[in-house]
Design a protein around this motif. Structure first.
Motif, PDB file in Angstrom:
ATOM      1  N   LEU A  81      41.944 101.367  69.809  1.00 51.36           N
ATOM      2  CA  LEU A  81      42.099 100.179  68.976  1.00 51.36           C
ATOM      3  C   LEU A  81      41.462 100.398  67.608  1.00 51.36           C
ATOM      4  O   LEU A  81      40.469 101.116  67.479  1.00 51.36           O
ATOM      5  CB  LEU A  81      41.450  98.961  69.625  1.00 51.36           C
ATOM      6  CG  LEU A  81      42.002  98.477  70.964  1.00 51.36           C
ATOM      7  CD1 LEU A  81      41.152  97.322  71.488  1.00 51.36           C
ATOM      8  CD2 LEU A  81      43.461  98.065  70.862  1.00 51.36           C
ATOM      9  N   THR A  82      42.056  99.769  66.599  1.00 56.56           N
ATOM     10  CA  THR A  82      41.440  99.693  65.278  1.00 56.56           C
ATOM     11  C   THR A  82      40.920  98.269  65.092  1.00 56.56           C
ATOM     12  O   THR A  82      41.678  97.305  65.238  1.00 56.56           O
ATOM     13  CB  THR A  82      42.444 100.058  64.175  1.00 56.56           C
ATOM     14  OG1 THR A  82      42.721 101.472  64.257  1.00 56.56           O
ATOM     15  CG2 THR A  82      41.885  99.743  62.792  1.00 56.56           C
ATOM     16  N   PHE A  83      39.631  98.147  64.792  1.00 61.16           N
ATOM     17  CA  PHE A  83      38.982  96.847  64.649  1.00 61.16           C
ATOM     18  C   PHE A  83      38.791  96.513  63.175  1.00 61.16           C
ATOM     19  O   PHE A  83      38.396  97.368  62.384  1.00 61.16           O
ATOM     20  CB  PHE A  83      37.602  96.861  65.320  1.00 61.16           C
ATOM     21  CG  PHE A  83      37.642  96.923  66.818  1.00 61.16           C
ATOM     22  CD1 PHE A  83      37.537  95.759  67.573  1.00 61.16           C
ATOM     23  CD2 PHE A  83      37.774  98.131  67.477  1.00 61.16           C
ATOM     24  CE1 PHE A  83      37.564  95.813  68.955  1.00 61.16           C
ATOM     25  CE2 PHE A  83      37.806  98.194  68.858  1.00 61.16           C
ATOM     26  CZ  PHE A  83      37.704  97.033  69.604  1.00 61.16           C
ATOM     27  N   THR A  84      39.060  95.260  62.822  1.00 62.07           N
ATOM     28  CA  THR A  84      38.710  94.725  61.513  1.00 62.07           C
ATOM     29  C   THR A  84      37.776  93.546  61.749  1.00 62.07           C
ATOM     30  O   THR A  84      38.139  92.583  62.433  1.00 62.07           O
ATOM     31  CB  THR A  84      39.950  94.280  60.730  1.00 62.07           C
ATOM     32  OG1 THR A  84      40.829  95.405  60.563  1.00 62.07           O
ATOM     33  CG2 THR A  84      39.559  93.765  59.351  1.00 62.07           C
ATOM     34  N   LEU A  85      36.565  93.634  61.205  1.00 61.13           N
ATOM     35  CA  LEU A  85      35.501  92.686  61.506  1.00 61.13           C
ATOM     36  C   LEU A  85      35.046  92.012  60.217  1.00 61.13           C
ATOM     37  O   LEU A  85      34.849  92.678  59.194  1.00 61.13           O
ATOM     38  CB  LEU A  85      34.308  93.401  62.139  1.00 61.13           C
ATOM     39  CG  LEU A  85      34.649  94.422  63.242  1.00 61.13           C
ATOM     40  CD1 LEU A  85      33.426  95.256  63.576  1.00 61.13           C
ATOM     41  CD2 LEU A  85      35.173  93.723  64.469  1.00 61.13           C
ATOM     42  N   THR A  86      34.857  90.700  60.260  1.00 60.33           N
ATOM     43  CA  THR A  86      34.372  89.953  59.107  1.00 60.33           C
ATOM     44  C   THR A  86      33.018  89.336  59.449  1.00 60.33           C
ATOM     45  O   THR A  86      32.882  88.671  60.479  1.00 60.33           O
ATOM     46  CB  THR A  86      35.365  88.856  58.701  1.00 60.33           C
ATOM     47  OG1 THR A  86      36.638  89.450  58.427  1.00 60.33           O
ATOM     48  CG2 THR A  86      34.881  88.132  57.449  1.00 60.33           C
ATOM     49  N   PHE A  87      32.023  89.591  58.596  1.00 58.19           N
ATOM     50  CA  PHE A  87      30.671  89.075  58.779  1.00 58.19           C
ATOM     51  C   PHE A  87      30.262  88.265  57.552  1.00 58.19           C
ATOM     52  O   PHE A  87      30.721  88.520  56.436  1.00 58.19           O
ATOM     53  CB  PHE A  87      29.658  90.220  58.922  1.00 58.19           C
ATOM     54  CG  PHE A  87      29.905  91.149  60.074  1.00 58.19           C
ATOM     55  CD1 PHE A  87      29.281  90.946  61.291  1.00 58.19           C
ATOM     56  CD2 PHE A  87      30.743  92.240  59.929  1.00 58.19           C
ATOM     57  CE1 PHE A  87      29.493  91.813  62.351  1.00 58.19           C
ATOM     58  CE2 PHE A  87      30.960  93.113  60.979  1.00 58.19           C
ATOM     59  CZ  PHE A  87      30.337  92.899  62.196  1.00 58.19           C
ATOM     60  N   THR A  88      29.375  87.316  57.755  1.00 58.30           N
ATOM     61  CA  THR A  88      28.674  86.653  56.665  1.00 58.30           C
ATOM     62  C   THR A  88      27.197  87.016  56.770  1.00 58.30           C
ATOM     63  O   THR A  88      26.602  86.880  57.840  1.00 58.30           O
ATOM     64  CB  THR A  88      28.844  85.125  56.728  1.00 58.30           C
ATOM     65  OG1 THR A  88      30.208  84.795  56.495  1.00 58.30           O
ATOM     66  CG2 THR A  88      27.993  84.439  55.669  1.00 58.30           C
ATOM     67  N   LEU A  89      26.613  87.502  55.664  1.00 55.54           N
ATOM     68  CA  LEU A  89      25.190  87.796  55.622  1.00 55.54           C
ATOM     69  C   LEU A  89      24.443  86.544  55.179  1.00 55.54           C
ATOM     70  O   LEU A  89      24.792  85.906  54.188  1.00 55.54           O
ATOM     71  CB  LEU A  89      24.906  88.946  54.660  1.00 55.54           C
ATOM     72  CG  LEU A  89      25.519  90.299  55.034  1.00 55.54           C
ATOM     73  CD1 LEU A  89      25.124  91.356  54.013  1.00 55.54           C
ATOM     74  CD2 LEU A  89      25.107  90.734  56.438  1.00 55.54           C
ATOM     75  N   VAL A  90      23.392  86.194  55.929  1.00 53.92           N
ATOM     76  CA  VAL A  90      22.652  84.956  55.712  1.00 53.92           C
ATOM     77  C   VAL A  90      21.187  85.302  55.490  1.00 53.92           C
ATOM     78  O   VAL A  90      20.608  86.116  56.223  1.00 53.92           O
ATOM     79  CB  VAL A  90      22.810  84.016  56.930  1.00 53.92           C
ATOM     80  CG1 VAL A  90      22.011  82.739  56.743  1.00 53.92           C
ATOM     81  CG2 VAL A  90      24.284  83.697  57.150  1.00 53.92           C
ATOM     82  N   ASN A  91      20.577  84.686  54.466  1.00 56.94           N
ATOM     83  CA  ASN A  91      19.168  84.967  54.193  1.00 56.94           C
ATOM     84  C   ASN A  91      18.256  84.117  55.071  1.00 56.94           C
ATOM     85  O   ASN A  91      18.718  83.338  55.912  1.00 56.94           O
ATOM     86  CB  ASN A  91      18.858  84.776  52.702  1.00 56.94           C
ATOM     87  CG  ASN A  91      18.992  83.323  52.246  1.00 56.94           C
ATOM     88  OD1 ASN A  91      19.058  82.392  53.057  1.00 56.94           O
ATOM     89  ND2 ASN A  91      19.037  83.123  50.940  1.00 56.94           N
ATOM     90  N   GLY A  92      16.945  84.273  54.855  1.00 58.80           N
ATOM     91  CA  GLY A  92      15.978  83.576  55.695  1.00 58.80           C
ATOM     92  C   GLY A  92      16.009  82.071  55.561  1.00 58.80           C
ATOM     93  O   GLY A  92      15.474  81.360  56.415  1.00 58.80           O
ATOM     94  N   LEU A  93      16.629  81.565  54.493  1.00 57.40           N
ATOM     95  CA  LEU A  93      16.751  80.121  54.305  1.00 57.40           C
ATOM     96  C   LEU A  93      18.035  79.562  54.905  1.00 57.40           C
ATOM     97  O   LEU A  93      18.316  78.367  54.775  1.00 57.40           O
ATOM     98  CB  LEU A  93      16.693  79.785  52.806  1.00 57.40           C
ATOM     99  CG  LEU A  93      15.402  80.182  52.081  1.00 57.40           C
ATOM    100  CD1 LEU A  93      15.535  79.880  50.592  1.00 57.40           C
ATOM    101  CD2 LEU A  93      14.212  79.471  52.687  1.00 57.40           C
TER     102      LEU A  93
END
Length: 299
Positions: A81-93
């Motif tokens: 399989l080929t995976f395409t992944l979407t993430f959101t980076l979130v800070n400490g706040l």
């Protein structure tokens, strides 16, 4: 005695309740020798979804060896399989700082692949962020992106356009092989849901006129011959109007370019609302200027 650096890292992460297995090496077929990555608790998806085959990790996870937030993806299917992944980076706040999309190609059945989630500033630049898994897409590896498939054609989709509820996406076919490739007519489509199971209740129309005019899918089908390096496009059009009933979402579409061809799964993300209709234009050759990035009249 001064604590070891690894213990200091454990203490720091544990104090923020991010760590569930500090110092424990996570087995992965693509992990660097000696690399230690601890499992982080990913921030919850706003839609309440969970992703069993993707984990957020932390530690010296990347090729550089720099501390970084990263991820592991495991193929639990029976084919590559080929995976395409979407993430959101979130800070400490809790503030969303960046959206990142990563593609991991040709993950073998049972294989776990580890990658860093570095931001634009380079290795280790995501180490101060936590990650929220927003979307996971996985398609059979042979045929969609990567190296030229055994069929000699590569099928993908573009990002499309959206305005006032109208959606238009292009299905793109590139002849990456050594011989001519002939098309005539419309691609055959099978719509698939989140679990890659068939979606019912959608009428697939030949042409896009019934959806809207002037969007590129109204031409009569004609024979198309693609020489090596040439490409063709078929236009998909729909409206995402929602009235009574349950809306239909089909993130995956199985495309059969012509009779006898092997189907290829792409991800045009069809949010069809309750309209129950999808217009499909015929294959048309992509102009040379569009393939090379030149404008008409340029030399």
């Amino acid at each position: 005695m001064r604590p070891a650096p690894a213990l200091l890292l454990c203490a720091a992460l544990a104090s923020t309740a991010l760590l569930t297995g500090c110092g424990k090496e996570t087995a992965g077929a693509s992990a660097s020798p000696g690399a230690t990555c601890a499992s982080l608790a990913p921030l919850p998806d706003p839609a309440g979804r969970t992703w069993d085959n993707v984990r957020v990790i932390s530690g010296k996870c990347g090729p550089s060896g720099a501390p970084s937030t990263g991820f592991e993806v495991t193929n639990t299917d029976k084919e590559p399989l080929t995976f395409t992944l979407t993430f959101t980076l979130v800070n400490g706040l809790g503030e969303a700082m960046d959206n990142i999309t990563r593609t991991v190609e040709a993950v073998k059945p049972g294989q776990t692949v580890r990658r860093p989630l570095d931001a634009a500033d380079g290795p280790g630049s995501a180490r101060s962020y936590r990650a929220r898994i927003m979307k996971v897409r996985a398609v059979p590896a042979d045929g969609a992106g990567g190296d030229c498939p055994s069929s000699g054609v590569r099928i993908t989709n573009d990002r499309g356009d959206a305005a006032m509820g109208l959606r238009v996406v292009g299905i793109l076919l590139e002849n990456c092989g050594a011989a001519d490739y002939r098309l005539n007519g419309y691609p055959a489509l099978r719509l698939l849901g989140e679990d890659r199971e068939p979606v019912s209740g959608v009428k697939i129309l030949r042409g896009t006129t019934a959806i809207s005019t002037g969007i590129g899918g109204d031409a009569e089908p004609r024979p198309v011959t693609l020489r090596p390096g040439e490409s063709a496009r078929a236009t998909l059009a729909w409206r995402n109007t929602t009235t009574e009933g349950d809306p239909v979402n089909a993130p995956y579409t199985e495309v059969t370019a012509k009779p006898g061809a092997a189907p290829v799964t792409v991800t045009p993300e069809l949010d069809l609302g309750t309209t129950g209709r999808l217009g499909v234009g015929p294959w048309t050759k992509t102009p040379a200027a569009a393939r090379t990035g030149e404008l008409p009249g340029q030399e």
